[in-house]
Design a protein around this motif. Structure first.
Motif, mmCIF file in Angstrom:
data_model
loop_
_atom_site.group_PDB
_atom_site.id
_atom_site.type_symbol
_atom_site.label_atom_id
_atom_site.label_comp_id
_atom_site.label_asym_id
_atom_site.label_seq_id
_atom_site.Cartn_x
_atom_site.Cartn_y
_atom_site.Cartn_z
ATOM 1 N N LYS A 90 -44.388 45.989 108.399
ATOM 2 C CA LYS A 90 -45.824 45.997 108.085
ATOM 3 C C LYS A 90 -46.614 46.463 109.310
ATOM 4 N N LEU A 91 -46.250 45.958 110.470
ATOM 5 C CA LEU A 91 -46.996 46.310 111.689
ATOM 6 C C LEU A 91 -46.947 47.822 111.940
ATOM 7 N N VAL A 92 -45.748 48.410 111.831
ATOM 8 C CA VAL A 92 -45.620 49.860 112.053
ATOM 9 C C VAL A 92 -46.450 50.611 111.005
ATOM 10 N N SER A 93 -46.425 50.119 109.751
ATOM 11 C CA SER A 93 -47.163 50.807 108.679
ATOM 12 C C SER A 93 -48.677 50.717 108.902
ATOM 13 N N VAL A 94 -49.177 49.538 109.354
ATOM 14 C CA VAL A 94 -50.636 49.439 109.561
ATOM 15 C C VAL A 94 -51.059 50.224 110.803
ATOM 16 N N LEU A 95 -50.151 50.348 111.772
ATOM 17 C CA LEU A 95 -50.470 51.208 112.922
ATOM 18 C C LEU A 95 -50.553 52.663 112.456
ATOM 19 N N ALA A 96 -49.624 53.060 111.561
ATOM 20 C CA ALA A 96 -49.648 54.430 111.025
ATOM 21 C C ALA A 96 -50.915 54.652 110.196
ATOM 22 N N LEU A 97 -51.317 53.636 109.405
ATOM 23 C CA LEU A 97 -52.558 53.755 108.620
ATOM 24 C C LEU A 97 -53.765 53.919 109.542
ATOM 25 N N SER A 98 -53.748 53.195 110.669
ATOM 26 C CA SER A 98 -54.858 53.298 111.624
ATOM 27 C C SER A 98 -54.852 54.683 112.278
ATOM 28 N N GLY A 99 -53.646 55.219 112.548
ATOM 29 C CA GLY A 99 -53.537 56.579 113.084
ATOM 30 C C GLY A 99 -54.060 57.603 112.085
ATOM 31 N N PHE A 100 -53.754 57.374 110.796
ATOM 32 C CA PHE A 100 -54.255 58.272 109.748
ATOM 33 C C PHE A 100 -55.789 58.234 109.719
ATOM 34 N N HIS A 101 -56.327 57.036 109.903
ATOM 35 C CA HIS A 101 -57.789 56.863 109.973
ATOM 36 C C HIS A 101 -58.362 57.751 111.091
ATOM 37 N N GLY A 102 -57.698 57.716 112.255
ATOM 38 C CA GLY A 102 -58.141 58.533 113.387
ATOM 39 C C GLY A 102 -58.082 60.022 113.056
ATOM 40 N N ALA A 103 -57.019 60.425 112.345
ATOM 41 C CA ALA A 103 -56.873 61.840 111.976
ATOM 42 C C ALA A 103 -57.987 62.259 111.014
ATOM 43 N N THR A 104 -58.298 61.413 110.020
ATOM 44 C CA THR A 104 -59.361 61.782 109.058
ATOM 45 C C THR A 104 -60.709 61.897 109.777
ATOM 46 N N SER A 105 -60.875 61.072 110.826
ATOM 47 C CA SER A 105 -62.115 61.122 111.594
ATOM 48 C C SER A 105 -62.222 62.460 112.347
ATOM 49 N N LYS A 106 -61.082 62.914 112.874
ATOM 50 C CA LYS A 106 -61.072 64.206 113.583
ATOM 51 C C LYS A 106 -61.335 65.354 112.592
ATOM 52 N N TRP A 107 -60.695 65.290 111.416
ATOM 53 C CA TRP A 107 -60.893 66.343 110.405
ATOM 54 C C TRP A 107 -62.361 66.404 109.986
ATOM 55 N N ARG A 108 -63.019 65.232 109.916
ATOM 56 C CA ARG A 108 -64.443 65.218 109.542
ATOM 57 C C ARG A 108 -65.261 66.027 110.548
ATOM 58 N N LYS A 109 -64.930 65.856 111.843
ATOM 59 C CA LYS A 109 -65.687 66.592 112.878
ATOM 60 C C LYS A 109 -65.479 68.094 112.726
ATOM 61 N N ASP A 110 -64.251 68.495 112.315
ATOM 62 C CA ASP A 110 -63.997 69.927 112.095
ATOM 63 C C ASP A 110 -64.893 70.460 110.972
ATOM 64 N N PHE A 111 -64.985 69.704 109.866
ATOM 65 C CA PHE A 111 -65.861 70.130 108.764
ATOM 66 C C PHE A 111 -67.319 70.151 109.223
ATOM 67 N N LEU A 112 -67.717 69.110 109.970
ATOM 68 C CA LEU A 112 -69.101 68.990 110.434
ATOM 69 C C LEU A 112 -69.513 70.211 111.250
ATOM 70 N N ASN A 113 -68.576 70.698 112.073
ATOM 71 C CA ASN A 113 -68.887 71.843 112.941
ATOM 72 C C ASN A 113 -68.478 73.183 112.315
ATOM 73 N N ASP A 114 -68.192 73.158 110.997
ATOM 74 C CA ASP A 114 -67.816 74.374 110.250
ATOM 75 C C ASP A 114 -66.607 75.075 110.866
ATOM 76 N N ARG A 115 -65.661 74.294 111.391
ATOM 77 C CA ARG A 115 -64.488 74.956 111.953
ATOM 78 C C ARG A 115 -63.183 74.428 111.346
ATOM 79 N N ASN A 116 -63.261 73.918 110.096
ATOM 80 C CA ASN A 116 -62.007 73.547 109.442
ATOM 81 C C ASN A 116 -61.233 74.807 109.094
ATOM 82 N N ARG A 117 -59.964 74.860 109.499
ATOM 83 C CA ARG A 117 -59.120 76.014 109.173
ATOM 84 C C ARG A 117 -57.938 75.600 108.296
#
Ligand code: HEM
Length: 146
Positions: A90-117
């Motif tokens: 469970k701990l490894v999975s929730v750490l991975a879920l938190s990492g996924f959260h971080g990735a979605t946050s980064k992807w949002r910034k790419d969309f925000l700055n019109d640089r999603n590729r």
């Protein structure tokens, strides 16, 4: 004190988990739709607002609350038996879920700055990751198979 509050802490842990997972399943879905509209269009600007609100007003506060209530449960005597393997999965999975959260946050910034590729398909596949992790976590905490 933590033992007396155990059912309440668990209730608020699950309330936060539901909010976190609902937002985590929906945000990559918004990115799929966002890929389909032209950069600079009114729809694209509307998606940016929806993505920001979902992440900042629901997803991040819900993740923090899940961690706070989850760690209070960990600190409650007798709740986690450290010799049992389910807890570590469970701990490894929730750490991975938190990492996924971080990735979605980064992807949002790419969309925000019109640089999603990344293509639409990338977000469709990414959408499956939290689903798989959530299934693993729930089986671990409920079935406790090992
Ligand atoms: C983010 C860090 C998290 C921590 C530190 C944490 C920790 C814990 C702990 C210690 C318990 C008590 C287990 C017990 O009473 O036997 C618990 C219960 C639970 N957790 Fe989490 N958790 C976290 C995230 C999650 C997530 C992401 C999910 C779902 C996707 C989840 C689902 C559950 C469920 C369903 C229970 C109730 C199990 C029962 O009925 O006893 N947790 N959590």
């Amino acid at each position: 004190m933590l033992i007396a509050l155990y059912p309440w802490i668990k209730a608020f842990h699950l309330i936060s988990v539901i909010a976190w997972m609902a937002a985590t399943f929906y945000l990559p879905r918004l990115y799929v739709y966002h890929c389909q509209v032209p950069i600079g269009s009114a729809e694209s600007e509307r998606f940016k607002i929806m993505e920001r609100r979902l992440l900042k007003q629901i997803m991040t506060p819900a993740m923090i609350a899940t961690w706070v209530f989850g760690l209070l449960l960990v600190l409650t005597p007798g709740v986690v038996l450290w010799s049992q393997g389910w807890w570590y999965v469970k701990l490894v999975s929730v750490l991975a879920l938190s990492g996924f959260h971080g990735a979605t946050s980064k992807w949002r910034k790419d969309f925000l700055n019109d640089r999603n590729r990344r293509p639409e398909k990338f977000y469709r596949i990414a959408n499956e990751v939290p689903t798989i992790l959530m299934i693993i976590v729930v089986i671990m905490v409920i079935v406790k198979p090992f």
